[in-house]
Design a protein around this motif. Sequence first.
Motif, PDB file in Angstrom:
ATOM      1  N   GLY A 103      29.737  32.034  -8.690  1.00 30.38           N
ATOM      2  CA  GLY A 103      29.917  30.587  -8.763  1.00 30.38           C
ATOM      3  C   GLY A 103      31.390  30.249  -8.878  1.00 30.38           C
ATOM      4  N   ILE A 104      31.715  29.009  -8.554  1.00 30.95           N
ATOM      5  CA  ILE A 104      33.095  28.535  -8.680  1.00 30.95           C
ATOM      6  C   ILE A 104      33.087  27.197  -9.396  1.00 30.95           C
ATOM      7  CG2 ILE A 104      33.978  29.736  -6.659  1.00 30.95           C
ATOM      8  CD1 ILE A 104      33.727  27.082  -5.126  1.00 30.95           C
ATOM      9  N   GLY A 105      34.213  26.866  -9.998  1.00 30.99           N
ATOM     10  CA  GLY A 105      34.372  25.579 -10.646  1.00 30.99           C
ATOM     11  C   GLY A 105      35.439  24.766  -9.944  1.00 30.99           C
ATOM     12  N   ARG A 106      35.257  23.495  -9.927  1.00 33.31           N
ATOM     13  CA  ARG A 106      36.288  22.591  -9.425  1.00 33.31           C
ATOM     14  C   ARG A 106      36.613  21.637 -10.565  1.00 33.31           C
ATOM     15  NH1 ARG A 106      37.293  25.703  -6.086  1.00 33.31           N
ATOM     16  NH2 ARG A 106      37.248  25.516  -3.817  1.00 33.31           N
ATOM     17  N   SER A 107      37.745  21.861 -11.223  1.00 40.66           N
ATOM     18  CA  SER A 107      38.089  21.082 -12.410  1.00 40.66           C
ATOM     19  C   SER A 107      38.715  19.753 -12.021  1.00 40.66           C
ATOM     20  CB  SER A 107      39.029  21.895 -13.308  1.00 40.66           C
ATOM     21  OG  SER A 107      38.381  23.040 -13.789  1.00 40.66           O
ATOM     22  N   SER A 108      37.916  18.923 -11.373  1.00 35.95           N
ATOM     23  CA  SER A 108      38.382  17.591 -10.978  1.00 35.95           C
ATOM     24  C   SER A 108      37.394  16.552 -11.465  1.00 35.95           C
ATOM     25  CB  SER A 108      38.525  17.501  -9.454  1.00 35.95           C
ATOM     26  OG  SER A 108      39.463  18.440  -8.968  1.00 35.95           O
ATOM     27  N   ASP A 109      37.915  15.371 -11.700  1.00 37.64           N
ATOM     28  CA  ASP A 109      37.047  14.290 -12.160  1.00 37.64           C
ATOM     29  C   ASP A 109      36.608  13.421 -10.985  1.00 37.64           C
ATOM     30  OD1 ASP A 109      39.270  12.782 -11.505  1.00 37.64           O
ATOM     31  OD2 ASP A 109      39.835  12.377 -13.594  1.00 37.64           O
ATOM     32  N   ALA A 111      37.515  10.564  -9.979  1.00 33.72           N
ATOM     33  CA  ALA A 111      38.564   9.867  -9.237  1.00 33.72           C
ATOM     34  C   ALA A 111      39.327  10.773  -8.284  1.00 33.72           C
ATOM     35  CB  ALA A 111      39.539   9.215 -10.222  1.00 33.72           C
ATOM     36  N   THR A 112      39.405  12.066  -8.601  1.00 33.02           N
ATOM     37  CA  THR A 112      40.304  12.933  -7.830  1.00 33.02           C
ATOM     38  C   THR A 112      39.605  14.020  -7.010  1.00 33.02           C
ATOM     39  OG1 THR A 112      40.606  14.409  -9.738  1.00 33.02           O
ATOM     40  CG2 THR A 112      42.175  12.594  -9.483  1.00 33.02           C
ATOM     41  N   LEU A 113      38.308  14.228  -7.216  1.00 36.95           N
ATOM     42  CA  LEU A 113      37.607  15.271  -6.470  1.00 36.95           C
ATOM     43  C   LEU A 113      37.567  14.926  -4.990  1.00 36.95           C
ATOM     44  CD1 LEU A 113      35.860  17.916  -6.936  1.00 36.95           C
ATOM     45  CD2 LEU A 113      33.887  16.403  -6.683  1.00 36.95           C
ATOM     46  N   THR A 114      37.945  15.886  -4.140  1.00 39.23           N
ATOM     47  CA  THR A 114      37.923  15.651  -2.698  1.00 39.23           C
ATOM     48  C   THR A 114      36.554  16.011  -2.117  1.00 39.23           C
ATOM     49  OG1 THR A 114      38.633  17.889  -2.113  1.00 39.23           O
ATOM     50  CG2 THR A 114      40.366  16.263  -2.575  1.00 39.23           C
ATOM     51  N   GLU A 115      36.269  15.483  -0.958  1.00 39.65           N
ATOM     52  CA  GLU A 115      35.013  15.823  -0.284  1.00 39.65           C
ATOM     53  C   GLU A 115      34.940  17.301   0.030  1.00 39.65           C
ATOM     54  OE1 GLU A 115      34.469  13.359   3.135  1.00 39.65           O
ATOM     55  OE2 GLU A 115      34.202  11.520   1.974  1.00 39.65           O
ATOM     56  N   GLU A 116      36.063  17.883   0.386  1.00 34.98           N
ATOM     57  CA  GLU A 116      36.085  19.301   0.717  1.00 34.98           C
ATOM     58  C   GLU A 116      35.734  20.158  -0.497  1.00 34.98           C
ATOM     59  OE1 GLU A 116      38.193  17.064   3.722  1.00 34.98           O
ATOM     60  OE2 GLU A 116      38.453  17.122   1.539  1.00 34.98           O
ATOM     61  N   ASP A 117      36.327  19.822  -1.645  1.00 31.78           N
ATOM     62  CA  ASP A 117      36.034  20.576  -2.859  1.00 31.78           C
ATOM     63  C   ASP A 117      34.594  20.356  -3.304  1.00 31.78           C
ATOM     64  OD1 ASP A 117      38.476  21.766  -2.976  1.00 31.78           O
ATOM     65  OD2 ASP A 117      39.293  20.491  -4.553  1.00 31.78           O
ATOM     66  N   PHE A 118      34.086  19.153  -3.144  1.00 30.58           N
ATOM     67  CA  PHE A 118      32.684  18.872  -3.463  1.00 30.58           C
ATOM     68  C   PHE A 118      31.772  19.763  -2.624  1.00 30.58           C
ATOM     69  CE2 PHE A 118      28.631  16.801  -2.891  1.00 30.58           C
ATOM     70  CZ  PHE A 118      28.341  16.231  -4.121  1.00 30.58           C
ATOM     71  N   ASP A 119      32.017  19.803  -1.324  1.00 31.05           N
ATOM     72  CA  ASP A 119      31.185  20.611  -0.429  1.00 31.05           C
ATOM     73  C   ASP A 119      31.269  22.095  -0.784  1.00 31.05           C
ATOM     74  OD1 ASP A 119      30.423  18.358   0.934  1.00 31.05           O
ATOM     75  OD2 ASP A 119      31.767  18.686   2.650  1.00 31.05           O
ATOM     76  N   THR A 120      32.457  22.555  -1.140  1.00 28.81           N
ATOM     77  CA  THR A 120      32.638  23.971  -1.439  1.00 28.81           C
ATOM     78  C   THR A 120      31.894  24.378  -2.698  1.00 28.81           C
ATOM     79  OG1 THR A 120      34.796  24.022  -0.354  1.00 28.81           O
ATOM     80  CG2 THR A 120      34.331  25.772  -1.926  1.00 28.81           C
TER      81      THR A 120
END
Length: 259
Positions: A103-109, A111-120
């Motif tokens: 698993g991976i984490g994306r430490s974004s909230d 307001a700042t989470l990108t679509e690319e990071d969401f998909d990943t």
Amino acid sequence: MGAHGYGLRGKVALVTGGSRGIGRAIARRLGREGATVAVGYARDEVAAREVVEGIRTDGGRAFALRAELGRHGDAAALWAAFDAEIGAHASGGGVDIIVNNAGIGRSSDLATLTEEDFDTVFAVNVRAPFFVVQHGLRRLRDGGRIVNISSGAARLAMPEIIAYGATKGALDTFTLNLAKQLGPRGITANSVAPGVVDTDVNAGWLRGNPEAEAYAASIAALGRVGQPEDIADIVAFLASDDARWVTGRVIDATGGAGL
């Protein structure tokens, strides 16, 4: 058998993300219990082979399995690699224990989470486990075990890692449905939800930072930071016959965070 007596001799286990952190501890523990362990890894072949050698040094059987998750076709590729290797390590060609740990984490909230990071993060944390199980079902023997590594972030509001928490909530729902669908085959499915664990992933902000360590310890009712072995011991129980009557559950492994 291992120190706690969960006899897994003759069983075959697949642990995704098995080269580091919690996955490494799980792979080592299942190996000590007698299981033949397929150690899945994405890129770090050296680390994966270290885990394999450690299991072999402890008297167990293991092999490394390269499979980068998060892409279409990843689960099919993982199982093709498994099929090509398993005959050299265990008879029958099947699997008894599937641990979806990668698993991976994306430490974004928000307001700042990108679509690319969401998909990943959803591709690795939700889609990959889904299809690892889908493709694994014809190999998973009756009476088998599925353990999905979730997170306390699915239970606790943590807006700073909102998408990560959402992936783990989805994984818990997946676990619930697997338990219902596969129960007639005697297959159990459970989630294990760690809190803050001292792994390489958290090292940057946790290790060597007394304030961060004190804060992380204060969150848990048991008053310390989790260790990978804390999670591995729970997985070993769930993988064993002792847990035959436990299914569809999320096992909180946060040390009592947020009580």
